[in-house]
Structure formats: structure tokens, C-alpha cells
Design an enzyme around this catalytic site. Structure first.
Site, short mmCIF file in Angstrom:
data_model
loop_
_atom_site.label_atom_id
_atom_site.label_comp_id
_atom_site.label_asym_id
_atom_site.label_seq_id
_atom_site.Cartn_x
_atom_site.Cartn_y
_atom_site.Cartn_z
N ASN A 165 0.85 -1.19 0.00
CA ASN A 165 0.00 0.00 0.00
C ASN A 165 0.88 1.23 0.00
OD1 ASN A 165 -2.41 1.58 0.28
ND2 ASN A 165 -1.93 1.84 2.46
N HIS B 59 0.93 5.18 1.30
CA HIS B 59 0.22 6.07 2.23
C HIS B 59 0.92 7.43 2.24
CE1 HIS B 59 -2.36 7.09 5.56
NE2 HIS B 59 -1.31 7.67 6.11
N GLU C 115 5.50 10.16 -4.35
CA GLU C 115 4.86 8.84 -4.44
C GLU C 115 5.15 8.19 -5.79
OE1 GLU C 115 0.91 9.26 -1.59
OE2 GLU C 115 0.65 9.46 -3.74
C1 GRF Z 1 -2.36 8.81 -2.82
O1 GRF Z 1 -2.04 10.04 -2.23
C2 GRF Z 1 -2.06 7.67 -1.90
O2 GRF Z 1 -1.00 7.91 -1.02
C3 GRF Z 1 -3.34 7.54 -1.12
O3 GRF Z 1 -4.35 7.85 -2.04
C4 GRF Z 1 -3.85 8.67 -3.08
C5 GRF Z 1 -4.13 7.98 -4.38
O4 GRF Z 1 -3.86 8.76 -5.50
N1 GRF Z 1 -3.43 6.22 -0.54
P1 GRF Z 1 -3.95 8.14 -6.96
O5 GRF Z 1 -5.33 7.54 -7.15
O6 GRF Z 1 -2.87 7.13 -7.11
O7 GRF Z 1 -3.74 9.32 -7.87
#
Ligand code: GRF
Length: 199
Positions: free
Chosen positions: A115, A117, A182
Site C-alpha cells: 500500500n 500512504h 509517491e
Molecule cells: C495517494 O495520495 C495515496 O497515497 C493515497 O491515495 C492517493 C491515491 O492517488 N493512498 P492516486 O489515485 O494514485 O492518484
């Protein structure tokens, strides 16, 4: 582990935009991640992640959660696990998936569900972690890729990236900068986990 063709098979579950799924896909396409996304599933029929998958020619399906708004019923989890298995998935990536994954999925994919986060866990688990950080006056936040266990955002950490909170940051501006990190972190974490499965 790669089903013989050298590429680790990924299944992605998401509820929203799917920018992290896109980042994994981009890393695959530019050759920096030796993997293949074989199935994308969403509990939200309107999620853009489904459209992104379709555009990329990846099978994409809606998960039936029995009409529950936030629960992920056991029957749905069993059905999802079966679909992922049937597609040959070896690593499951949760990418903005808004339901809590538990047994039976954890039993079918032990240490194989990841996951992402948007905080430096264990700080700010749960919803809108970027807003929690701003509201708390934190000077730093970031993002974490971790293994999923039975808790909420509690599993063993694989990789983290730091993001400073800057003066006048709002929840939205901080979230945008966390998301940039991310998009590098998730492909890197998948690479790391895939390498650990091969050794
Ligand atoms: C991200 O910020 C992730 O950390 C969180 O939800 C968001 C998802 O963004 N769990 P996306 O759908 O990948 O653009």
C-alpha cells in the site's frame, strides 16, 4: 517468481485517479521496472483509474461490494482474491484503494500486498494524512510504501520519502508535493519487493 517470462505480474486496486498506477505503468514502459500490470480493479465504477487502465489496454473491472459504501465484505474480498489469482498476479498494489483489505485477501497473498500512504508512517495513519500533517503544524511529512497487514496503515515499511512542509502550505499544496514523491517511490518499492521474491 515471474511465471517464466521474467516479468513479475502485478494487480492494482484503486478507488480514484490512479496516478500511482500510472507511475508504475510509466516505469514499466520506460524499462526501469521489469513487471506487467495484468489486472486493475476498482470499487468505484467512475474512478479514473479504470479509464487509465483501459487506455493502456489493461483488463479493468469493477469490484462488487454488495452495496456497502465503505466496507469490503468477505465475499467481495474472496472474489477479488480469486480474480487476481486467476490473472496470475504475484504482487497486489493498493493505489488509493479506500477500503480496508483483510482476510481472506491477506491469506491468499501473504506479504504480497503493498500500500502507499501519504505520510511518514507511523505518523498520520488513516484518511487525509496530508491534511492531518498541516493541521498538526508538522515541519515534515512524506510518503510510505508498506506491506499490508490486518491493521490500518500498520504493516512493515518497505520505503519512505520525506517531504518538507513549507510556509503557507495548504493541505492541497502539500498533497501535490507528496504525490510527486509517491510516483517515484511506488515503482521503486515494487522493484525492491519483486527482487526479494526472485532471490
Ligand atoms: C495517494 O495520495 C495515496 O497515497 C493515497 O491515495 C492517493 C491515491 O492517488 N493512498 P492516486 O489515485 O494514485 O492518484
Amino acid at each position: 517468481m515471474s511465471n517464466g517470462d521474467g516479468k513479475i505480474k502485478l494487480g492494482v486496486l484503486g478507488s480514484g485517479s490512479g496516478s500511482n498506477m500510472q507511475a508504475i505503468l510509466d516505469a514499466i514502459q520506460d524499462g526501469s521496472l521489469d513487471a506487467e500490470i495484468v489486472l486493475v480493479l476498482s470499487d468505484n465504477p467512475d474512478a479514473y483509474i479504470l479509464e487509465r487502465a483501459q487506455k493502456a489496454g489493461i483488463p479493468a473491472e469493477v469490484i462488487d461490494c454488495g452495496g456497502y459504501k465503505t466496507r469490503f465484505p468477505d465475499e467481495s474480498q474472496a472474489a477479488v482474491a480469486e480474480k487476481l489469482k486467476a490473472a496470475g498476479v504475484e504482487i497486489v498494489c493498493l493505489a488509493g484503494f479506500m477500503r480496508l483489505v483483510k482476510q481472506p485477501m491477506l491469506d491468499v497473498f501473504p506479504n504480497r500486498i503493498l500500500n502507499i500512504h501519504p505520510s511518514l508512517l507511523p505518523a498520520y495513519p488513516g484518511l487525509m494524512a496530508w491534511k492531518q500533517a498541516v493541521d498538526d503544524g508538522a515541519r515534515e511529512s512524506g510518503c510510505t510504501v508498506h506491506y499490508v497487514d490486518a491493521g490500518m496503515d500498520t504493516g512493515p515499511i518497505i520505503l519512505q520519502a520525506r517531504v518538507p512542509v513549507i510556509p503557507n502550505d495548504t493541505a492541497d499544496t502539500l498533497h501535490a508535493r507528496i504525490q510527486e514523491q509517491e510516483h517515484t517511490l511506488y515503482p521503486e518499492a515494487v522493484r525492491k519487493v519483486a527482487a526479494s521474491l526472485e532471490s
